[in-house]
Scaffold this active site. Structure first.
Site: not given
Ligand code: DGJ
Length: 743
Positions: A479, A548
C-alpha cells in the site's frame, strides 16, 4: 512485422498488420515525422513536408530560402530554443548557462527483439521474432551530446513502444531539465481527447472533450502517478466509438511524476507527448554518463476504443506482467479491512478465516494493524514487526493456523511510509523525505521515507525479508497512502531535483529484489485503492486494488474506466457489506457479487456476521466464479454499455479465446417507470457458432446474438410478492453462453 529503411528517400517505416509508423531525414539531418496510423504498404515512403514560406517562421542558419522551418516541421524529437515554438521533448542547461541543443540525425541500427531499460520496468518479448527495435542516434556535435531514440514494434498488437536515452560526451557536466520519452506530430487537430482523471474513491472517470488550441496538460506533481490523472491519454476521431473509428493512445510505463501534453498550434497541427514531468525534475549528467527515460506504449486502433483496450490488455498480460502468477488463475480472497478495520484480535481473524474457508474462499489477507503498536492510523509505519498485544502467539503461528484451514495467507505492508510515532522515526528522522530546511507536511498522519537514500530503503527491505523468511506468506498487498510533498533529501549528496525520480528507481530496485527473491508470492499493488495503478507497478505486481470504493454502483464506473487500459486479471474487486462504507448505498448481495465477478473476486466484510441465506449466496457466487475464472481473468473484454454514457444501465462481456464460451454482464442501475425493455447486443462471438444460453433450451447463433441481440430483464425480489420482478434499482444478471457441441 518489419522495419524498413529506404536509402533513397531517407525514410524509416515500421509496420505490422495493424499499424504503420514512418519518419524521414529531412535536409540531411532533421528527423521529421510522416505518419502513424493504419498499416499501409511500403512504397518508398518519404517525407511529404509541405515547403512554403510562412510568415514569422524562422529558418535554420544553414538553410537557404524561406520554405523550410522548424516552426512548421513535424518533428520526431523536438529540441528547445531553436525556432520550434511548440512544446519541446528535451531541454538541457549547460555549464555556461546556455540552453540551446541542436540535435541532428547521425545513424540508425535495427535490433532483433527488444532491449530492456536499466532499472526501469518495460515491456519485454516472450519469444523470438516477437518484436524488432529501431535505434536512432541523434547528436549535437558542438555540445558533444548523443540522444538515442528507441522504437519497438510488436508482431501482434497495434503497439509501438518508445523510449529515449541521453549520453553526455562533453568534458563538463550538463543539467537535463526535461527529457520526454515520446513525441508525435499530427497534421491536423480534428480530434477528441480522451483521458482518465479521478480522485480517491472515483478512480479513472472517462472524460472526452473536443480538442481545442493551446497546450492541454495532464500531469502528476505528487511523486506518484496518483488518483488525479492517469499517465494515459488518447486522441480519437470525433466520431470514434467504443467499436469503430481511429484511436491513438499513449500510456507511460512509470509510477512517478509524469506529463502528458497535447498541443494544438497556430496551424491546427497537433503535438502529443509523454514523459517524466519536468516540473520537479533536473538531472546532473557527468561526462560519459547515460540517463534513460522510461517507456511509453503507443497504441493505435482503427476499431475504436475497445480494441485499443484489448491490445493493451494483451500486451500487458503477455509482455509486461511477469513471474509465476502471470498466467495463473488468481485466488478468491477475503480481506479483513472493511470487516474489522484496526479492531481485530487473533481469535477474530481465525474465526473469519474459518468461515471464509467454509464458503470456498482461498486466500486470507490480514490488512493494516498487525505491526508495531498500530491501533489506528497515527502510529507505527516503519516498525515492521508483529504487534504482540493483538497477536500474542505471533504472526507465524497465525499464518500457520490459517493455512491449516486450507487457506493461503496474505499480509499488508506500506513499506514507503513512516509514522512520526514509530521507532523508525525516533531512530532515523534523517530518512524522512523533505526538502532541506523545510518542515515536511503530514498526509494521513504519516511521512514518506526517502527511498532515494539506499540505507533507508535497505532497512525496510531487510525488515520485510525477516518476516518473509519466517512466516509462510503467499500474497502481499503493498500500500501507499499519501502523496509526496516538499520533495528533497536530507542527504546532502542527493540533489533535490533528482529525488522524485531516484525515489522511483529505488522503489523499482526494491521490488525487483523482493519479487525475484520470493517468486511464489502474489503481489498486489495499492495506493488508497487505485492511486498508483500504472503499467510500471504492473511489471512487478500482477494485481492492483482497483479502488477503496466498494459500492457496486460506483464500481461500474471505476471498473469501466480501469478497463480502458488495464487487464481484468489485474483488477481487484471485492464484495463488501451494506450500507456501503464509502457511499452508504444499499445494493443486493447479488448485484455486489455480479460486479465483483468482473474482476479478481474477493470479499471484504465480516463473514462471521452473515446469515445463512447470504452465506449460501456467497457459496454459489464463488462456485460460479471458479467455474468461469479462467474466462473472466484471461478472456477478451468488451465494454457493451458504458455507465458514462447511460445513467440506467451498464453492460460488459468477456469472451474466451476459442469463442466457445462467453459471459454477458448486465446491470440495471436506476429504474424508470413504464419503460420497454431493450435488446442487448453481444460482441466478439463466432457468427456461425450456435450458443446455448445459461445451459437452457434457448439457443442462438453468434450472428443473431451480435446483430439482433436478446432482451435481458434482471429480476429482484419484491416485498409482499412471491415472484421476483423485473423492476427496481440495482438489478443485475450474468448470462453465460456456451457453444453447442454435437456430443
Ligand atoms: C488503503 C487501502 O486502499 C485499503 O484497502 C486499506 O488497506 C487501508 N489503506 C489500510 O490502511
Amino acid at each position: 512485422m518489419n522495419i524498413f529503411y529506404n536509402e533513397k528517400t531517407k525514410s524509416f517505416h515500421m509496420k505490422n498488420d495493424i499499424v504503420s509508423y514512418q519518419f524521414s531525414i529531412e535536409q540531411g539531418k532533421y528527423l521529421t515525422h510522416n505518419y502513424w496510423g493504419k498499416a499501409v504498404s511500403d512504397n518508398q515512403s518519404k517525407s511529404d513536408y509541405r515547403y512554403a514560406d510562412r510568415s514569422f517562421s524562422v529558418i535554420p542558419n544553414e538553410i537557404k530560402g524561406r520554405e523550410f522551418s522548424l516552426t512548421t516541421l513535424p518533428q520526431e524529437f523536438p529540441g528547445d530554443n531553436n525556432g520550434d515554438y511548440r512544446e519541446s521533448a528535451l531541454s538541457i542547461r549547460y555549464k555556461d548557462g546556455s540552453f540551446n541543443t541542436a540535435l541532428e540525425y547521425d545513424s540508425f541500427e535495427i535490433i532483433e527483439g527488444k532491449p530492456g531499460i536499466d532499472g526501469l520496468p518495460a515491456t519485454y518479448i516472450s519469444r523470438d521474432n516477437e518484436a524488432k527495435t529501431l535505434k536512432i542516434t541523434l547528436v549535437d556535435n558542438s555540445k558533444k551530446l548523443e540522444v538515442h531514440l528507441f522504437y519497438t514494434i510488436f508482431e501482434n498488437y497495434g503497439v509501438i513502444t518508445r523510449s529515449t536515452e541521453i549520453i553526455n560526451n562533453n568534458v563538463e557536466a550538463i543539467e537535463i531539465e526535461k527529457l520526454l520519452s515520446a513525441s508525435v506530430d499530427f497534421d491536423h487537430s480534428n480530434f477528441d481527447l480522451v483521458q482518465l482523471p479521478g480522485a480517491w474513491g472515483r478512480e479513472r472517470e472517462i472524460e472526452r472533450d473536443k480538442l481545442s488550441r493551446g497546450v492541454h496538460k495532464l500531469d502528476s506533481k505528487r511523486g506518484t502517478t496518483s488518483h488525479t490523472y492517469q499517465p494515459f491519454m488518447a486522441l480519437t476521431d470525433p466520431d470514434t466509438t467504443e467499436h469503430s473509428g481511429e484511436v491513438y493512445g499513449m500510456h507511460f510505463v512509470y509510477s512517478g511524476e509524469f506529463v502528458a501534453n497535447v498541443e494544438v498550434d497556430e496551424y491546427r497541427k497537433t503535438r502529443m507527448q509523454m514523459g517524466i514531468s519536468p516540473e520537479h525534475f533536473s538531472w546532473k549528467l557527468n561526462k560519459g554518463d547515460i540517463f534513460q527515460a522510461p517507456e511509453v506504449v503507443m497504441v493505435y486502433s482503427d476499431q475504436g476504443l475497445n480494441k485499443m483496450s484489448q491490445d493493451l490488455h494483451q500486451l500487458y498480460q503477455n509482455n509486461l506482467i511477469r513471474g509465476e502468477h502471470q498466467n495463473k488463475e488468481r485466488p478468491v480472497l477475503i480481506n479483513n479491512w472493511e470487516g474489522t478495520y484496526f479492531d481485530f484480535t487473533e481469535d477474530k481473524i481465525e474465526n473469519m478465516a474459518e468461515e471464509a474457508a467454509s464458503l470456498g474462499i482461498e486466500l486470507f489477507v490480514l490488512d493494516d494493524g498487525w505491526f508495531g503498536k498500530r491501533d489506528d492510523d497515527l502510529s507505527s509505519l516503519g516498525d515492521w514487526f508483529e504487534y504482540k498485544a493483538k497477536l500474542p502467539n505471533g504472526l507465524k503461528a497465525l499464518a500457520e493456523k490459517i493455512k491449516s484451514k486450507g487457506l493461503k495467507f496474505g499480509l499488508w505492508f506500506e513499506p514507503e511510509m513512516i509514522s512520526e510515532d514509530s521507532d523508525l522515526y525516533r531512530n532515523h528522522p534523517e530518512w524522512v523525505l523533505k526538502a532541506k530546511d523545510s518542515a515536511p507536511s503530514q498526509g494521513r498522519d504519516q511521512f514518506v521515507i526517502d527511498y532515494s537514500q539506499k540505507e533507508a530503503r535497505d532497512h525496510v527491505l531487510n525488515q520485510m525479508k525477516q518476516i518473509l523468511d519466517d512466516v509462510p506468506i503467499d500474497y502481499i498487498k503493498w500500500d501507499y497512502n499519501r502523496n509526496m510533498s516538499e520533495l528533497g533529501s536530507q542527504n546532502p549528496a542527493i540533489r533535490d531535483g533528482e529525488v522524485a525520480h531516484r525515489f522511483i528507481l529505488g522503489l523499482y530496485e526494491m521490488l525487483e529484489n523482493l519479487t525475484s527473491t520470493y517468486p511464489h508470492i502474489l503481489w498486489e499493488s495499492c495506493s488508497g485503492g487505485g492511486g498508483r495503478y500504472d503499467p510500471g507497478m504492473l511489471h512487478y505486481m500482477p494485481q492492483t486494488w482497483t479502488s477503496d470504493n466498494t459500492d457496486a454502483v460506483a464500481r461500474l464506473e471505476i471498473q469501466t474506466g480501469t478497463s480502458m487500459t488495464m487487464p481484468i486479471s489485474s483488477m481487484g474487486s471485492h464484495v463488501s457489506a451494506v450500507p456501503n462504507h464509502q457511499v452508504n448505498r444499499i445494493t443486493s448481495l447479488k448485484m455486489r457479487g455480479d460486479v465483483a465477478m468482473a474482476g479478481n473476486l474477493g470479499y471484504e466484510l465480516d463473514v462471521t456476521q452473515m446469515n445463512d441465506d447470504d452465506k449460501e449466496t456467497v457459496r454459489n457466487q464463488i462456485d460460479f466464479y471458479k467455474e468461469n475464472r479462467s474466462l473472466i481473468q484471461f478472456g477478451t473484454f468488451y465494454r457493451i454499455i458504458s455507465p458514462f454514457d447511460s445513467k440506467d444501465s451498464t453492460s460488459w462481456m468477456i469472451v474466451n479465446q476459442a469463442k466457445d464460451e462467453a459471459l454477458m454482464y448486465f446491470y440495471k442501475i436506476l429504474d424508470r417507470a413504464n419503460t420497454l425493455s431493450a435488446r442487448v447486443k453481444f460482441k466478439g462471438l463466432q457468427p456461425e457458432f450456435l450458443y446455448q444460453v445459461n445451459k437452457s433450451e434457448s439457443c442462438y447463433y453468434g450472428d443473431e446474438l451480435m446483430n439482433k441481440g436478446i432482451y435481458i430483464d434482471p429480476v429482484v425480489p419484491v416485498e409482499g410478492s412471491t415472484e421476483p420482478h423485473p423492476i427496481g434499482d440495482f438489478r443485475s444478471e450474468i448470462i453465460k453462453i456456451s457453444k453447442v457441441t454435437n456430443d
